[in-house]
Design a protein around this motif. Structure first.
Motif, PDB file in Angstrom:
ATOM      1  N   VAL A  93       0.848  -1.193   0.000  1.00 42.58           N
ATOM      2  CA  VAL A  93       0.000   0.000   0.000  1.00 42.58           C
ATOM      3  C   VAL A  93       0.881   1.239   0.000  1.00 42.58           C
ATOM      4  N   ALA A  94       0.282   2.397  -0.272  1.00 45.90           N
ATOM      5  CA  ALA A  94       1.033   3.648  -0.230  1.00 45.90           C
ATOM      6  C   ALA A  94       1.615   3.833   1.168  1.00 45.90           C
ATOM      7  N   PRO A  95       2.904   4.139   1.275  1.00 44.43           N
ATOM      8  CA  PRO A  95       3.568   4.140   2.583  1.00 44.43           C
ATOM      9  C   PRO A  95       3.237   5.366   3.410  1.00 44.43           C
ATOM     10  N   PRO A  96       3.476   5.291   4.721  1.00 47.44           N
ATOM     11  CA  PRO A  96       3.394   6.491   5.559  1.00 47.44           C
ATOM     12  C   PRO A  96       4.431   7.516   5.080  1.00 47.44           C
ATOM     13  N   PRO A  97       4.210   8.802   5.356  1.00 43.42           N
ATOM     14  CA  PRO A  97       5.109   9.845   4.843  1.00 43.42           C
ATOM     15  C   PRO A  97       6.579   9.633   5.160  1.00 43.42           C
ATOM     16  N   ALA A  98       6.892   9.208   6.377  1.00 41.99           N
ATOM     17  CA  ALA A  98       8.298   9.045   6.770  1.00 41.99           C
ATOM     18  C   ALA A  98       8.978   7.965   5.931  1.00 41.99           C
ATOM     19  N   VAL A  99       8.264   6.889   5.632  1.00 44.94           N
ATOM     20  CA  VAL A  99       8.845   5.822   4.818  1.00 44.94           C
ATOM     21  C   VAL A  99       8.972   6.287   3.373  1.00 44.94           C
ATOM     22  N   ALA A 100       7.983   7.014   2.878  1.00 47.20           N
ATOM     23  CA  ALA A 100       8.062   7.544   1.517  1.00 47.20           C
ATOM     24  C   ALA A 100       9.271   8.460   1.363  1.00 47.20           C
ATOM     25  N   GLU A 101       9.536   9.270   2.366  1.00 44.63           N
ATOM     26  CA  GLU A 101      10.687  10.166   2.326  1.00 44.63           C
ATOM     27  C   GLU A 101      11.990   9.378   2.359  1.00 44.63           C
ATOM     28  N   TYR A 102      12.072   8.362   3.225  1.00 43.30           N
ATOM     29  CA  TYR A 102      13.283   7.541   3.302  1.00 43.30           C
ATOM     30  C   TYR A 102      13.508   6.822   1.968  1.00 43.30           C
ATOM     31  N   ARG A 103      12.452   6.286   1.409  1.00 43.34           N
ATOM     32  CA  ARG A 103      12.574   5.576   0.136  1.00 43.34           C
ATOM     33  C   ARG A 103      13.082   6.516  -0.957  1.00 43.34           C
ATOM     34  N   HIS A 104      12.556   7.725  -1.002  1.00 39.62           N
ATOM     35  CA  HIS A 104      12.953   8.690  -2.027  1.00 39.62           C
ATOM     36  C   HIS A 104      14.416   9.080  -1.868  1.00 39.62           C
ATOM     37  N   ARG A 105      14.848   9.291  -0.636  1.00 33.89           N
ATOM     38  CA  ARG A 105      16.211   9.781  -0.387  1.00 33.89           C
ATOM     39  C   ARG A 105      17.268   8.676  -0.486  1.00 33.89           C
ATOM     40  N   TRP A 106      16.942   7.451  -0.060  1.00 32.60           N
ATOM     41  CA  TRP A 106      17.972   6.438   0.060  1.00 32.60           C
ATOM     42  C   TRP A 106      17.795   5.231  -0.850  1.00 32.60           C
ATOM     43  N   LEU A 107      16.586   4.937  -1.295  1.00 32.37           N
ATOM     44  CA  LEU A 107      16.339   3.712  -2.044  1.00 32.37           C
ATOM     45  C   LEU A 107      15.931   3.951  -3.491  1.00 32.37           C
TER      46      LEU A 107
END
Length: 331
Positions: free
Chosen positions: A286-300
């Motif tokens: 599912v669409a991730p919580p904001p903090a995970v979305a930010e981590y994914r964008h920055r690091w993954l």
């Protein structure tokens, strides 16, 4: 007369660490250019993984009285619910809680689509309908929580990690089978023809627990980017000092047949395989919580310029372009 100094690359990396391989390359490059070896800065650490309350979904607990559950005995959920509520069930790991919720949803869904509802009282039929709808709506978030609440997944991104040794890059494909299975489990959780296997699921979580491979891969990319940028600065300085009549040094091509070239190619291939598998797994959720979305964008991210993989790719391409420019000048 033009100065032509041929850069000889390291003869072999053996079992040496990645830092040693990159440092040796910088040393030889500096000697070829007649300059000092650059000060080697420590790469930044990877970002902290989001805290538990930032990465998990709130899933309301469903409470029903034993008599109400007994009224749905035709759905065969009483024993499952009792197992979930006993001492062992309450301390089960997140992955096992997901298997419980998956089995409960399947029993409720199968029951709702059978002849059982026609045998129930109005209240019990309404309860079955409500429970089935609730569990259907919750299951994707339970699946997410099973992954992001697990100690195995969180520690895979541990900041207390080191870059991979050269031979460690070869583990990406083998360990990637765990990510592939978790993705398939997510995609098929609503598929009645797919049967989850507890032992297989736990085996793949054990693979994630063995070492923080995601963190090690990210730190290897950061290290390679840092050392390539430092090496690029040496060539840029040499080119800037050249007046067009003097060649600052000639370099051999950094091909896949050279130790460093081969290592960079393996790092690129392994990182794309591993981070691509993580990307596919997260896309299945599912669409991730904001903090995970930010981590994914920055690091993954596979495309965000500041994420480790695209930044490494840019550093590598820039360095190869500078080497080609230097080689052209020194022909």
């Amino acid at each position: 007369m033009l100065l032509a100094v041929v850069l000889t690359l390291m003869a072999g990396c053996g079992e040496g660490e990645s830092e040693a391989l990159l440092g040796d390359y910088q040393q030889r490059l500096a000697e070829s250019l007649g300059v000092e070896v650059p000060d080697r800065a420590s790469p930044d650490n990877i970002g902290a993984f989001p805290e538990q309350d930032e990465r998990l979904f709130e899933v309301a607990e469903t409470r029903e009285g034993m008599l109400d559950v007994y009224a749905l005995r035709g759905c065969h959920i009483a024993q499952l619910v009792a197992g979930r509520n006993n001492q062992l069930g309450r301390v089960a790991p997140p992955s096992q809680r997901w298997l419980y919720e998956l089995e409960l949803w399947r029993l409720l869904s199968d029951c709702w689509n059978s002849d059982v509802p026609s045998t129930l009282s109005g209240d019990s039929r309404e309860r079955l309908s409500r429970l089935t709808a609730i569990k259907t709506e919750q299951l994707p978030r339970v699946s997410w929580n099973a992954l992001f609440a697990s100690e195995e997944w969180v520690k895979n991104f541990s900041r207390a990690s080191s870059p991979l040794a050269p031979e460690g890059l070869d583990e990406a494909r083998q360990r990637g089978a765990a990510l592939t299975y978790l993705r398939e489990a997510t995609l098929h959780q609503f598929d009645p023809d797919w049967t989850p296997d507890s032992a297989t699921l736990e085996g793949h979580f054990k693979t994630l627990q063995e070492r923080p491979f995601s963190a090690e891969m990210l730190r290897t990319l950061l290290l390679a980017e840092q050392r390539l940028d430092e090496a690029s600065s040496l060539i840029e300085g040499a080119l800037a000092r050249s007046d067009g009549e003097t060649c600052p040094g000639a370099v051999a091509p950094l091909t896949d047949s050279t130790p460093l070239g081969a290592w960079l190619q393996r790092l690129d291939r392994s990182a794309r395989h591993w981070l691509g598998a993580i990307d596919a797994l997260l896309d299945a959720q599912v669409a991730p919580p904001p903090a995970v979305a930010e981590y994914r964008h920055r690091w993954l991210s596979l495309t965000h310029p500041e994420a480790p993989l695209p930044a490494f790719t840019e550093a590598r391409e820039h360095h190869e372009a500078l080497r080609a420019r230097l080689a052209h000048r020194c022909q």
